[in-house]
Design a protein around this motif. Structure first.
Motif, mmCIF file in Angstrom:
data_model
loop_
_atom_site.group_PDB
_atom_site.id
_atom_site.type_symbol
_atom_site.label_atom_id
_atom_site.label_comp_id
_atom_site.label_asym_id
_atom_site.label_seq_id
_atom_site.Cartn_x
_atom_site.Cartn_y
_atom_site.Cartn_z
ATOM 1 N N ASP A 1 0.812 -1.218 0.000
ATOM 2 C CA ASP A 1 0.000 0.000 0.000
ATOM 3 C C ASP A 1 0.844 1.266 0.000
ATOM 4 O O ASP A 1 0.337 2.353 -0.269
ATOM 5 N N ILE A 2 2.133 1.137 0.317
ATOM 6 C CA ILE A 2 3.015 2.303 0.337
ATOM 7 C C ILE A 2 3.005 3.005 -1.027
ATOM 8 O O ILE A 2 3.188 4.205 -1.118
ATOM 9 N N GLY A 3 2.745 2.259 -2.076
ATOM 10 C CA GLY A 3 2.696 2.828 -3.414
ATOM 11 C C GLY A 3 1.486 3.701 -3.677
ATOM 12 O O GLY A 3 1.411 4.376 -4.701
ATOM 13 N N ASN A 4 0.530 3.730 -2.750
ATOM 14 C CA ASN A 4 -0.682 4.538 -2.917
ATOM 15 C C ASN A 4 -0.494 6.004 -2.543
ATOM 16 O O ASN A 4 -1.388 6.808 -2.756
ATOM 17 N N PHE A 5 0.655 6.347 -1.977
ATOM 18 C CA PHE A 5 0.903 7.744 -1.598
ATOM 19 C C PHE A 5 1.396 8.519 -2.819
ATOM 20 O O PHE A 5 2.572 8.855 -2.928
ATOM 21 N N THR A 6 0.490 8.837 -3.711
ATOM 22 C CA THR A 6 0.875 9.437 -4.985
ATOM 23 C C THR A 6 1.416 10.867 -4.855
ATOM 24 O O THR A 6 2.039 11.364 -5.781
ATOM 25 N N PHE A 7 1.199 11.504 -3.724
ATOM 26 C CA PHE A 7 1.712 12.857 -3.513
ATOM 27 C C PHE A 7 2.933 12.871 -2.586
ATOM 28 O O PHE A 7 3.421 13.929 -2.216
ATOM 29 N N LEU A 8 3.430 11.701 -2.214
ATOM 30 C CA LEU A 8 4.536 11.612 -1.261
ATOM 31 C C LEU A 8 5.826 12.153 -1.866
ATOM 32 O O LEU A 8 6.266 11.724 -2.924
ATOM 33 N N VAL A 9 6.433 13.107 -1.162
ATOM 34 C CA VAL A 9 7.683 13.731 -1.589
ATOM 35 C C VAL A 9 8.824 13.263 -0.695
ATOM 36 O O VAL A 9 9.963 13.129 -1.138
ATOM 37 N N SER A 10 8.531 12.978 0.567
ATOM 38 C CA SER A 10 9.564 12.608 1.537
ATOM 39 C C SER A 10 9.097 11.411 2.359
ATOM 40 O O SER A 10 8.003 11.433 2.925
ATOM 41 N N LEU A 11 9.945 10.391 2.414
ATOM 42 C CA LEU A 11 9.670 9.193 3.208
ATOM 43 C C LEU A 11 10.891 8.893 4.058
ATOM 44 O O LEU A 11 11.970 8.605 3.527
ATOM 45 N N ASP A 12 10.732 8.974 5.364
ATOM 46 C CA ASP A 12 11.829 8.709 6.289
ATOM 47 C C ASP A 12 11.390 7.652 7.301
ATOM 48 O O ASP A 12 10.603 7.926 8.197
ATOM 49 N N LEU A 13 11.887 6.446 7.089
ATOM 50 C CA LEU A 13 11.624 5.338 8.009
ATOM 51 C C LEU A 13 12.923 4.895 8.669
ATOM 52 O O LEU A 13 13.008 3.805 9.221
ATOM 53 N N GLY A 14 13.939 5.735 8.604
ATOM 54 C CA GLY A 14 15.265 5.397 9.113
ATOM 55 C C GLY A 14 15.290 5.114 10.605
ATOM 56 O O GLY A 14 14.461 5.589 11.377
ATOM 57 N N SER A 15 16.251 4.291 10.997
ATOM 58 C CA SER A 15 16.521 3.952 12.393
ATOM 59 C C SER A 15 15.322 3.319 13.095
ATOM 60 O O SER A 15 14.878 3.764 14.154
ATOM 61 N N ASN A 16 14.794 2.293 12.467
ATOM 62 C CA ASN A 16 13.728 1.482 13.045
ATOM 63 C C ASN A 16 14.134 0.024 12.869
ATOM 64 O O ASN A 16 15.314 -0.268 12.670
ATOM 65 N N ASN A 17 13.196 -0.860 12.958
ATOM 66 C CA ASN A 17 13.457 -2.281 12.736
ATOM 67 C C ASN A 17 12.515 -2.844 11.686
ATOM 68 O O ASN A 17 11.925 -3.901 11.873
ATOM 69 N N PHE A 18 12.358 -2.123 10.579
ATOM 70 C CA PHE A 18 11.567 -2.650 9.480
ATOM 71 C C PHE A 18 12.378 -3.755 8.814
ATOM 72 O O PHE A 18 13.603 -3.677 8.722
ATOM 73 N N HIS A 19 11.688 -4.785 8.344
ATOM 74 C CA HIS A 19 12.375 -5.920 7.736
ATOM 75 C C HIS A 19 11.581 -6.425 6.529
ATOM 76 O O HIS A 19 10.504 -5.919 6.232
ATOM 77 N N GLY A 20 12.158 -7.389 5.850
ATOM 78 C CA GLY A 20 11.527 -7.940 4.652
ATOM 79 C C GLY A 20 12.088 -7.280 3.409
ATOM 80 O O GLY A 20 13.095 -6.580 3.449
ATOM 81 N N ASN A 21 11.419 -7.524 2.291
ATOM 82 C CA ASN A 21 11.840 -6.945 1.016
ATOM 83 C C ASN A 21 11.136 -5.628 0.758
ATOM 84 O O ASN A 21 10.088 -5.347 1.342
ATOM 85 N N PHE A 22 11.712 -4.835 -0.146
ATOM 86 C CA PHE A 22 11.076 -3.599 -0.560
ATOM 87 C C PHE A 22 9.875 -3.940 -1.437
ATOM 88 O O PHE A 22 10.012 -4.696 -2.394
ATOM 89 N N PRO A 23 8.715 -3.392 -1.141
ATOM 90 C CA PRO A 23 7.571 -3.654 -2.021
ATOM 91 C C PRO A 23 7.797 -3.026 -3.399
ATOM 92 O O PRO A 23 8.253 -1.889 -3.502
ATOM 93 N N GLN A 24 7.492 -3.770 -4.434
ATOM 94 C CA GLN A 24 7.640 -3.295 -5.808
ATOM 95 C C GLN A 24 6.838 -2.017 -6.040
ATOM 96 O O GLN A 24 7.204 -1.177 -6.845
ATOM 97 N N GLU A 25 5.752 -1.854 -5.308
ATOM 98 C CA GLU A 25 4.871 -0.698 -5.475
ATOM 99 C C GLU A 25 5.542 0.625 -5.097
ATOM 100 O O GLU A 25 5.026 1.691 -5.420
ATOM 101 N N MET A 26 6.689 0.572 -4.431
ATOM 102 C CA MET A 26 7.406 1.813 -4.123
ATOM 103 C C MET A 26 7.833 2.524 -5.406
ATOM 104 O O MET A 26 8.068 3.727 -5.400
ATOM 105 N N ALA A 27 7.876 1.790 -6.497
ATOM 106 C CA ALA A 27 8.218 2.400 -7.787
ATOM 107 C C ALA A 27 7.145 3.388 -8.247
ATOM 108 O O ALA A 27 7.395 4.219 -9.110
ATOM 109 N N HIS A 28 5.955 3.330 -7.662
ATOM 110 C CA HIS A 28 4.863 4.234 -8.033
ATOM 111 C C HIS A 28 4.998 5.607 -7.382
ATOM 112 O O HIS A 28 4.192 6.490 -7.656
ATOM 113 N N LEU A 29 5.967 5.775 -6.510
ATOM 114 C CA LEU A 29 6.135 7.048 -5.796
ATOM 115 C C LEU A 29 6.909 8.025 -6.682
ATOM 116 O O LEU A 29 8.047 8.395 -6.386
ATOM 117 N N GLY A 30 6.276 8.468 -7.727
ATOM 118 C CA GLY A 30 6.927 9.298 -8.742
ATOM 119 C C GLY A 30 7.343 10.684 -8.280
ATOM 120 O O GLY A 30 8.199 11.303 -8.897
#
Length: 144
Positions: free
Chosen positions: A93-122
């Motif tokens: 669902d991260i790819g649904n943020f069509t107006f997203l300019v800045s994404l900062d998830l640094g210094s946490n414990n997120f894991h897994g693979n990057f969702p392919q939908e992140m490519a939609h964050l134009g």
């Protein structure tokens, strides 16, 4: 009589335009809200209860901790959840943020693979995913 009819017609068209824009804005912010709640549902640890206490459907997402909305479209344009000791996965669902300019998830414990939908964050200009536990290679579509 013709002026009255023309005036009525123009007023009706203007009202239709305003209502359509309001409906579109509501739908779009709802899309952002659903994407944020989906992200929250994948967080298995929130030791400081930042999201538990602040991310409520009863309040506009533009007032949630870590969320900033643009003044023009009232859409999420910045998501900053850095240094919150969050643990979980990032959903498609991260790819649904069509107006997203800045994404900062640094210094946490997120894991897994990057969702392919992140490519939609134009519109994305800033991205920080450092100091997490992602696995695998950086996908080729990540070059945007």
């Amino acid at each position: 009589m013709e002026k009255v009819f023309t005036s009525f017609l123009l007023t009706s068209l203007l009202l239709h335009y305003v209502m359509a824009n309001l409906a579109m804005t509501k739908t779009n912010i709802t899309t952002d809200q659903l994407a944020l709640l989906s992200l929250k549902s994948q967080i298995i640890s929130d030791p400081s209860h930042f999201l538990d206490e602040n991310w409520s459907p009863a309040v506009s997402v533009c007032h949630w901790v870590g969320v900033t909305c643009g003044s023009r479209h009232q859409r999420v344009n910045s998501l900053n959840l850095s240094n919150m000791a969050l643990m979980g996965k990032i959903r498609r669902d991260i790819g649904n943020f069509t107006f997203l300019v800045s994404l900062d998830l640094g210094s946490n414990n997120f894991h897994g693979n990057f969702p392919q939908e992140m490519a939609h964050l134009g519109r994305l200009k800033f991205l920080d995913l450092s100091s997490n536990s992602f696995r695998g290679e950086i996908p080729s579509w990540f070059g945007f």
